[in-house]
Design a protein around this motif. Sequence first.
Motif, short mmCIF file in Angstrom:
data_model
loop_
_atom_site.label_atom_id
_atom_site.label_comp_id
_atom_site.label_asym_id
_atom_site.label_seq_id
_atom_site.Cartn_x
_atom_site.Cartn_y
_atom_site.Cartn_z
N SER A 101 0.91 -1.27 0.22
CA SER A 101 -0.12 -0.03 -0.07
C SER A 101 1.02 1.18 -0.05
CB SER A 101 -0.83 0.10 1.25
OG SER A 101 -1.83 -0.85 1.05
N THR A 102 1.81 1.09 0.71
CA THR A 102 2.83 2.12 0.90
C THR A 102 3.32 2.77 -0.54
OG1 THR A 102 3.26 1.80 2.92
CG2 THR A 102 4.90 3.14 2.05
N THR A 103 3.90 1.50 -1.04
CA THR A 103 4.44 1.81 -2.69
C THR A 103 3.35 2.53 -3.63
OG1 THR A 103 5.84 -0.22 -2.46
CG2 THR A 103 5.30 0.58 -4.78
N ILE A 104 2.05 1.89 -3.42
CA ILE A 104 0.94 2.21 -4.15
C ILE A 104 0.61 3.85 -4.07
CG2 ILE A 104 -1.75 2.17 -4.50
CD1 ILE A 104 -1.21 -0.95 -4.94
N ARG A 105 0.64 4.08 -2.72
CA ARG A 105 0.44 5.50 -2.24
C ARG A 105 1.41 6.45 -3.06
NH1 ARG A 105 -3.74 6.08 1.10
NH2 ARG A 105 -4.66 4.10 1.82
N MET A 106 2.58 6.05 -3.04
CA MET A 106 3.70 6.99 -3.42
C MET A 106 3.49 6.99 -5.20
SD MET A 106 7.15 6.13 -1.52
CE MET A 106 7.12 4.33 -1.39
N MET A 107 2.93 5.79 -6.01
CA MET A 107 2.72 5.79 -7.25
C MET A 107 1.49 6.83 -7.46
SD MET A 107 3.01 1.67 -8.16
CE MET A 107 2.19 1.79 -9.50
N LEU A 108 0.64 6.97 -6.56
CA LEU A 108 -0.45 7.82 -6.76
C LEU A 108 -0.01 9.23 -6.20
CD1 LEU A 108 -3.28 5.28 -5.76
CD2 LEU A 108 -2.73 6.36 -8.03
N GLY A 109 0.95 9.58 -6.07
CA GLY A 109 1.41 11.05 -5.31
C GLY A 109 0.71 11.21 -4.09
N LEU A 110 0.07 10.40 -3.39
CA LEU A 110 -0.66 10.43 -2.14
C LEU A 110 0.25 10.79 -1.13
CD1 LEU A 110 -3.54 7.82 -2.44
CD2 LEU A 110 -3.75 10.40 -2.61
N ILE A 111 1.45 10.23 -1.19
CA ILE A 111 2.47 10.32 0.07
C ILE A 111 3.93 10.54 -0.96
CG2 ILE A 111 1.79 9.21 2.00
CD1 ILE A 111 3.28 6.53 1.19
N ALA A 112 4.91 11.53 -0.23
CA ALA A 112 6.33 11.51 -0.86
C ALA A 112 7.12 10.27 -0.53
CB ALA A 112 6.40 12.94 -0.95
N PRO A 113 7.69 9.93 -1.69
CA PRO A 113 8.92 8.91 -1.18
C PRO A 113 9.94 9.78 -0.50
CG PRO A 113 8.43 9.09 -3.67
CD PRO A 113 7.77 10.18 -3.18
N SER A 114 10.60 8.80 0.55
CA SER A 114 11.68 9.12 1.22
C SER A 114 13.12 9.40 0.00
CB SER A 114 12.28 8.51 2.41
OG SER A 114 11.20 8.16 2.87
N GLY A 115 12.95 8.51 -0.90
CA GLY A 115 14.05 8.52 -1.77
C GLY A 115 13.52 7.94 -3.06
N GLY A 116 14.43 8.05 -4.13
CA GLY A 116 14.13 7.54 -5.48
C GLY A 116 13.10 8.25 -6.35
N GLU A 117 12.67 7.51 -7.45
CA GLU A 117 11.84 8.38 -8.20
C GLU A 117 10.65 7.24 -8.84
OE1 GLU A 117 14.19 10.53 -10.98
OE2 GLU A 117 12.89 10.17 -12.64
N VAL A 118 9.50 8.06 -8.86
CA VAL A 118 8.49 7.58 -9.58
C VAL A 118 7.94 8.15 -10.87
CG1 VAL A 118 5.94 7.09 -9.32
CG2 VAL A 118 7.27 7.03 -7.28
N ARG A 119 8.08 7.39 -11.99
CA ARG A 119 7.97 7.84 -13.22
C ARG A 119 6.85 7.30 -13.92
NH1 ARG A 119 12.49 10.53 -15.05
NH2 ARG A 119 11.69 10.43 -17.12
#
Length: 308
Positions: free
Chosen positions: A52-70
Amino acid sequence: MSENAPPVVELVNVSKTYGRRGGGVRAVRGVSLTVAPGEVYGFLGPNGAGKSTTIRMMLGLIAPSGGEVRLFGEDLRRNPSVLRRVGSLVDGGAFYPFLSGRRNLEVVAKTHGGDGARIDELLDQVGLAKDAKRKVKGYSTGMRQRLGVAAALLNDPDIVILDEPVNGLDVAGIQEMRALIRGLAADRGKSVFLSSHLLHEVQQVCDRVAIVSKGEVVRESGIAELLRQDAGLRVEAAPLDIAEAALTARWKVERSGDALLVDATKDEAPEVARRLIGAGANLFALAAEQRNLEDVFLSITQPEAPDA
Ligand code: ADP
């Protein structure tokens, strides 16, 4: 979509730590994966693995602490408008219980800028046309989930991201959801990214899978390769000693009752047969041993217990 289209989703070394540095929870630890156009991609792992955490980052709902979502080749942080091409269902979708399914979709279309003219077509697509006027409070979990998928499709997205879409569904609901997901890819050309802790579901519906454990991707592979890679050959032959000696010269061999489990690929089956017969053994049966994804999943996510 063209052959040269960029990946629909590309996660590059994405991580997330909740809470203060040092004492925080490292929920996602350097996840990298790629989803191709038109693919149904499964994100498989036990509860708490970081899905869920990964999905939330993919949807821009939470910001990653590191790395990049494209998404579609665009850096989500720099160009969040790319989310217009994404539909999602997280937490089973939230609806007004006293409004009808149809009215709920009208509300979503108004508040999220979806296309209200497509509502009837979408209700039909998710199998809710005849229940469209009923209040959502009378819907089953499966109907709510399907309404959630309809809501996710309102903006005609190129990818649909579904967090645990079959959670809480009964057998009939699971089958309907499975058909709906396959149809999105096969009939409508959409990409689908879904998370699940249910191996069977992922095996049935996905083209490719990332297995995630403790915030890390431990394997990414096509379903067929994943199974093929881990299959062996089961041999019934006599005398067993002679058969075993003939095969041990080339492969790793284990006894399993009256049979031998040979760590060879299906392509090597003719060679296995030749060696057995050449050694003077009688061959009674030779078959590819199908391990299901569950065995593979368990062997990957639960390393063998150390000897006591
Ligand atoms: P999954 O979806 O695979 O079940 P999650 O992404 O929900 O996994 O959770 C991964 C880890 O992060 C778990 O240890 C969970 O307790 C923790 N976690 C999730 N959300 C939060 C949050 N908002 N604050 C702190 N920890 C969280």
